[in-house]
Design a protein around this motif. Structure first.
Motif, PDB file in Angstrom:
ATOM      1  N   TRP A  45       0.848  -1.201   0.000  1.00 27.27           N
ATOM      2  CA  TRP A  45       0.000   0.000   0.000  1.00 27.27           C
ATOM      3  C   TRP A  45       0.884   1.252   0.000  1.00 27.27           C
ATOM      4  CZ3 TRP A  45      -0.229   3.676   4.035  1.00 27.27           C
ATOM      5  CH2 TRP A  45      -1.199   4.681   3.883  1.00 27.27           C
ATOM      6  N   TRP A  46       1.914   1.212   0.835  1.00 28.49           N
ATOM      7  CA  TRP A  46       2.805   2.377   0.967  1.00 28.49           C
ATOM      8  C   TRP A  46       3.502   2.680  -0.373  1.00 28.49           C
ATOM      9  CZ3 TRP A  46       3.912   5.998   4.630  1.00 28.49           C
ATOM     10  CH2 TRP A  46       5.079   6.747   4.461  1.00 28.49           C
ATOM     11  N   ARG A  47       4.001   1.612  -1.005  1.00 26.47           N
ATOM     12  CA  ARG A  47       4.703   1.802  -2.284  1.00 26.47           C
ATOM     13  C   ARG A  47       3.756   2.346  -3.346  1.00 26.47           C
ATOM     14  NH1 ARG A  47       8.347  -3.265  -1.760  1.00 26.47           N
ATOM     15  NH2 ARG A  47       6.366  -4.285  -2.019  1.00 26.47           N
ATOM     16  N   ASP A  48       2.533   1.830  -3.394  1.00 31.50           N
ATOM     17  CA  ASP A  48       1.564   2.283  -4.396  1.00 31.50           C
ATOM     18  C   ASP A  48       1.162   3.731  -4.161  1.00 31.50           C
ATOM     19  OD1 ASP A  48       1.723  -0.217  -5.305  1.00 31.50           O
ATOM     20  OD2 ASP A  48      -0.256  -0.866  -4.608  1.00 31.50           O
ATOM     21  N   ARG A  49       1.157   4.120  -2.869  1.00 34.18           N
ATOM     22  CA  ARG A  49       0.666   5.425  -2.490  1.00 34.18           C
ATOM     23  C   ARG A  49       1.649   6.504  -2.932  1.00 34.18           C
ATOM     24  NH1 ARG A  49       1.332   8.064   3.101  1.00 34.18           N
ATOM     25  NH2 ARG A  49      -0.522   9.365   3.388  1.00 34.18           N
ATOM     26  N   LYS A  50       2.940   6.181  -2.875  1.00 35.60           N
ATOM     27  CA  LYS A  50       3.954   7.224  -3.153  1.00 35.60           C
ATOM     28  C   LYS A  50       3.956   7.616  -4.610  1.00 35.60           C
ATOM     29  CE  LYS A  50       5.014   8.041   0.776  1.00 35.60           C
ATOM     30  NZ  LYS A  50       5.128   9.296   1.464  1.00 35.60           N
ATOM     31  N   ASN A  83      -8.605   7.074  14.076  1.00 37.36           N
ATOM     32  CA  ASN A  83      -8.557   7.588  12.710  1.00 37.36           C
ATOM     33  C   ASN A  83      -9.935   7.740  12.093  1.00 37.36           C
ATOM     34  OD1 ASN A  83      -7.120   8.473  10.413  1.00 37.36           O
ATOM     35  ND2 ASN A  83      -7.522   6.506   9.422  1.00 37.36           N
ATOM     36  N   THR A  84     -10.962   7.398  12.841  1.00 39.78           N
ATOM     37  CA  THR A  84     -12.311   7.540  12.306  1.00 39.78           C
ATOM     38  C   THR A  84     -12.870   8.903  12.732  1.00 39.78           C
ATOM     39  OG1 THR A  84     -12.547   5.167  12.615  1.00 39.78           O
ATOM     40  CG2 THR A  84     -14.537   6.390  12.108  1.00 39.78           C
ATOM     41  N   THR A  85     -13.235   9.727  11.755  1.00 39.90           N
ATOM     42  CA  THR A  85     -13.792  11.040  12.089  1.00 39.90           C
ATOM     43  C   THR A  85     -15.243  11.093  11.613  1.00 39.90           C
ATOM     44  OG1 THR A  85     -13.204  12.050   9.990  1.00 39.90           O
ATOM     45  CG2 THR A  85     -11.525  12.085  11.718  1.00 39.90           C
ATOM     46  N   GLU A  86     -15.850  12.251  11.739  1.00 40.27           N
ATOM     47  CA  GLU A  86     -17.251  12.366  11.311  1.00 40.27           C
ATOM     48  C   GLU A  86     -17.391  12.127   9.816  1.00 40.27           C
ATOM     49  OE1 GLU A  86     -19.687  15.321  13.199  1.00 40.27           O
ATOM     50  OE2 GLU A  86     -18.199  15.562  14.785  1.00 40.27           O
ATOM     51  N   GLU A  87     -16.284  12.210   9.100  1.00 39.24           N
ATOM     52  CA  GLU A  87     -16.320  11.935   7.655  1.00 39.24           C
ATOM     53  C   GLU A  87     -15.983  10.474   7.352  1.00 39.24           C
ATOM     54  OE1 GLU A  87     -14.693  14.993   8.661  1.00 39.24           O
ATOM     55  OE2 GLU A  87     -16.712  15.810   8.321  1.00 39.24           O
ATOM     56  N   GLY A  88     -15.857   9.649   8.382  1.00 36.34           N
ATOM     57  CA  GLY A  88     -15.532   8.236   8.161  1.00 36.34           C
ATOM     58  C   GLY A  88     -14.065   7.962   8.370  1.00 36.34           C
ATOM     59  N   ALA A  89     -13.646   6.741   8.023  1.00 35.79           N
ATOM     60  CA  ALA A  89     -12.234   6.368   8.193  1.00 35.79           C
ATOM     61  C   ALA A  89     -11.386   7.190   7.239  1.00 35.79           C
ATOM     62  CB  ALA A  89     -12.050   4.885   7.923  1.00 35.79           C
ATOM     63  N   GLN A  90     -10.300   7.777   7.786  1.00 34.47           N
ATOM     64  CA  GLN A  90      -9.509   8.744   7.006  1.00 34.47           C
ATOM     65  C   GLN A  90      -8.290   8.113   6.343  1.00 34.47           C
ATOM     66  OE1 GLN A  90     -10.582  12.102   6.685  1.00 34.47           O
ATOM     67  NE2 GLN A  90     -12.369  11.031   7.474  1.00 34.47           N
ATOM     68  N   VAL A  91      -8.504   7.110   5.503  1.00 34.33           N
ATOM     69  CA  VAL A  91      -7.327   6.562   4.817  1.00 34.33           C
ATOM     70  C   VAL A  91      -7.423   6.877   3.333  1.00 34.33           C
ATOM     71  CG1 VAL A  91      -6.033   4.479   4.264  1.00 34.33           C
ATOM     72  CG2 VAL A  91      -7.049   4.767   6.512  1.00 34.33           C
ATOM     73  N   GLY A 113      -1.727   0.157  10.196  1.00 33.65           N
ATOM     74  CA  GLY A 113      -0.608   0.985   9.733  1.00 33.65           C
ATOM     75  C   GLY A 113      -1.094   2.216   8.978  1.00 33.65           C
ATOM     76  N   LYS A 114      -2.084   1.995   8.131  1.00 32.78           N
ATOM     77  CA  LYS A 114      -2.633   3.129   7.361  1.00 32.78           C
ATOM     78  C   LYS A 114      -3.221   4.172   8.305  1.00 32.78           C
ATOM     79  CE  LYS A 114      -4.172   0.026   3.695  1.00 32.78           C
ATOM     80  NZ  LYS A 114      -5.364  -0.459   2.985  1.00 32.78           N
ATOM     81  N   ALA A 115      -3.894   3.704   9.351  1.00 26.68           N
ATOM     82  CA  ALA A 115      -4.505   4.628  10.311  1.00 26.68           C
ATOM     83  C   ALA A 115      -3.424   5.440  11.036  1.00 26.68           C
ATOM     84  CB  ALA A 115      -5.348   3.845  11.318  1.00 26.68           C
TER      85      ALA A 115
END
Lengths: 475, 247
Positions: free
Chosen positions: A470-475, B239-247, B19-21
């Protein structure tokens, strides 16, 4: 005892866990004492300082044990006692048997002592026609039942009062007996009293021995220990060599740490201290048997050495989530619980497969270390011993131990983790390999060792993308 | 601040959402996140099972990847505990004074995610919104090895809409213990059973914690029992806000 003659922890833990009565008895007892301990410990503002003082005193003892032992021998001899040195259980049992035979005694009364359980003294005496009567209420229960102790402090913790009532009725030939604690204690008292008066020899363990003065201490709750150490003409005390404290004033620290940690009391009801013999008062002969039985091997190990600091309070048993569920018998040792898991394998050696399984009988939650009054870092020693077990299996184990697939799996994984490309390949293999097990978005059945996991738990499948992808794709 | 993420092999492979969060929250707070791609595993499983010699290369590898970082943050309390508590020992075992010095210099910069937010960044409200009944499981390693204190709870209390309920017997181990769950499967199951009972008694829909390893164990049983309770790492709640999960 024959090495490897007993089962490993994991082989029998399940049987004890399934025993509903045992779970209820131990769960209830440990919770009660755990909560009480918390209250009496909180009362002391300097509890942490006391723990540190206890640790430091014990550390000083271990660093100078040779010197303190000789000092103790001198002090005890000067006060009229006789010191005997026992390298192992056999030595100790022979010394004690001969002392009793010299007195032409066949009836012996005993104070609760795990050290004498460790060397199987009662059996050794029985083989020579000497009956050693346990006078501590819980030890008496265990002895009458032909059972084994399951707790350092409360050996009959696995039995409730209804079970004890049945036992007393049949073994003490009582027609009427209620299950009220006071009535049960009275029945034991009447049975024991005549034996106290009859016995020529008393046998005890000891909580502390002061090198400076030669004073030996027994700390207890019932007063039966006081009877054993004062009524008979001859007193024999068996003491592990680690029980020494350097000076009389050190007792102050331990007399605060021990009762609060063990019975959750501010002070024990009976604290008996004696120094050698006194003419016309108490036993006229005092023998102190100093027992090694593997302790110097423990002392030799820099990390494991702290195990010898233990003052046998049993606070670690009472907070241990493993002990709470299996009880003490699953450890197949007189030293159960977290302290047993580190002491037993060091005393018995790693060739003993039962003892070698004990360092793994822990989830490493660390609750034991938190309550230990002398700050033994039990998780640290557990991990140290696990390492020694693995090394021992690889080098000196039999064919099955040497070729244990876990060794291979660990080697394979360590190699994979040591290089990025291998690690990433492993991730992809995991994702690809799971199709066979994945069903409706979850994995409920895995093969081999992993089936123990899926026996009661589902597994979330490996997602489509790893974080790094995911990280690699994101950059 | 330049923050290097130590994701841990476990989260990298099985829980990428956590990790994304973490990345999303740290960036939302105005920081720059770096992810050294050469990182792999801290070696905790090996260490806890008794395989100490095998993982010496991992200690050096960790130092290679992270010693130039301003701060290292990881969403796993037990892996951070492993590094803090046992890396100095492993470095000493290697016999290399250089490695020992490198590890000693690096360790103070390695932080568990929630402790980093509260103690280092001094942030307790990350602007999260999570309208669910949640109970918090304090893992043993966060509690006793890291001394996490109430950092996770402070963060959770500031989440809007959350119905945070105490977990009875919160200080008691869930029975995971890494390979303990396999080696002593019966005992682990007995401990897990009691933990699950306590979680269900709270009536929570979500059980959270600062470590996905305990949550995998707890969540695996909750799922098997079709309990209707799910496990979610703290970072994903935050990481969840009023707009949903922020990823």
């Amino acid at each position: 005892m024959k090495k490897g003659s007993q089962p490993t922890f994991e082989e029998t833990a399940g049987t004890y866990i399934e025993n509903a009565q045992l779970r209820r008895n131990i769960g209830h007892a440990t919770k009660t004492i755990r909560d009480k301990r918390q209250l009496v410990v909180q009362e002391l503002d300097d509890w942490e300082e006391l723990r540190e003082a206890g640790r430091q005193i014990k550390q000083k003892v271990m660093n100078n044990l040779d010197r303190y032992l000789l000092q103790l021998e001198k002090s005890v001899s000067k006060a009229g006692g006789v010191v005997h040195w026992a390298a192992d259980a056999e030595d100790a049992n022979r010394i004690i048997t001969n002392l009793i035979k010299e007195k032409k005694g066949t009836d012996v009364v005993k104070v609760k002592s795990i050290t004498t359980d460790e060397i199987r003294l009662n059996q050794a005496l029985e083989n020579e026609g000497i009956h050693a009567l346990e006078t501590d209420l819980a030890e008496l229960i265990v002895q009458l039942a032909g059972d084994e102790p399951s707790h350092i402090l409360v050996p009959a913790i696995h039995k409730n009062r209804a079970e004890i009532r049945e036992l007393f009725k049949s073994k003490l030939n009582l027609k009427e007996l209620s299950d009220e604690p006071a009535d049960l204690a009275e029945a034991a008292r009447l049975y024991l009293r005549k034996n106290f008066l009859k016995a020529k020899v008393g046998i005890s363990g000891g909580n502390f021995a002061v090198a400076e003065t030669g004073t030996v201490a027994v700390v207890e709750s019932e007063g039966n220990g006081r009877m054993c150490t004062t009524l008979p003409d001859t007193l024999i005390t068996v003491l592990g060599i680690e029980k020494i404290v350097p000076e009389w004033k050190d007792i102050e620290v331990f007399m605060q740490l021990l009762p609060r940690s063990s019975t959750a009391e501010r002070m024990n009801p009976y604290n008996t201290f004696w120094t050698g013999t006194t003419e016309g008062d108490g036993p006229q002969k005092f023998h102190l048997v100093l027992l090694d039985n593997g302790r110097t091997n423990v002392l030799d190990d820099e990390t494991g050495r702290q195990t010898l600091h233990c003052i046998r309070c049993s606070a670690c048993l009472n907070v241990c989530p493993v002990y709470e569920r299996t009880g003490g018998h699953a450890y197949h040792s007189v030293y159960p619980g977290p302290i047993g898991a580190i002491l037993t394998p060091q005393l018995r050696g790693l060739d003993d497969r039962s003892a070698a399984s004990l360092p793994y009988a822990s989830s490493l939650c660390g609750a034991c270390y938190e309550v230990c009054p002398v700050k033994i870092n039990i998780p640290e020693v557990l991990l140290h011993l696990r390492n020694k077990v693995v090394l021992h299996q690889k080098k000196e184990g039999g064919f099955r131990q040497k070729t244990d697939p876990v060794h291979l799996a660990m080697k394979f994984l360590a190699r994979a983790f040591s290089k990025r490309s291998r690690y990433e390949r492993l991730q992809k293999m995991g994702r690809a390999g799971q199709w066979f097990y994945k069903k409706d978005g979850t994995i409920s059945k895995l093969p081999g060792q992993l089936s123990k996991w899926t026996a009661i738990r589902d597994v979330k499948p490996v997602p489509e993308k790893t974080f790094r992808e995911w990280w690699r794709d994101r950059k | 601040m330049n923050i290097s993420l130590f994701i841990t092999c476990f989260n990298d492979t099985l829980y990428p959402e956590t990790g994304k969060a973490v990345v999303s929250i740290l960036e939302r707070l105005g920081h720059t996140v770096h992810f050294p791609l050469e990182q792999t595993c801290c070696g905790q499983m090996h260490y806890n099972t008794g395989y100490h010699e095998e993982i010496n290369p991992l200690v050096e590898r960790f130092a290679d990847q992270f010693e130039s970082a301003e701060a290292v943050v990881s969403p796993s309390a037990s892996c951070v505990g492993m590094i803090h508590e046992f890396y100095p020992k492993l470095a000493a075992l290697s016999g290399s004074k250089v490695l020992q010095d490198r590890i000693d210099a690096l360790i103070p910069k390695v932080h568990e995610f929630t402790m980093f937010l509260v103690n280092e960044l001094k942030v307790e409200d990350v602007g999260a919104y999570y309208p669910h009944r949640v109970t918090y499981h304090s893992t043993c390693h966060s509690l006793r090895s890291l001394k996490i204190g109430d950092a996770p709870l402070r963060l959770l209390r500031n989440v809007k809409g959350i119905d945070l309920v105490d977990l009875p017997g919160a200080l008691e181990c869930c029975g995971f213990g890494g390979t303990f769950a396999l080696k002593n499967a019966d005992t682990s199951a007995a401990m897990l059973g009691d933990k699950i009972r306590h979680i269900k008694n709270t009536g929570a829909e979500v059980c959270t914690s600062a470590d996905n390893s305990c949550l995998m164990h707890i969540g695996g049983a909750l799922n098997r029992q079709r309990s209707g309770v799910k496990t979610v790492h703290m970072a994903e709640i935050l990481n969840t806000t009023e707009e949903g999960a922020q990823v």
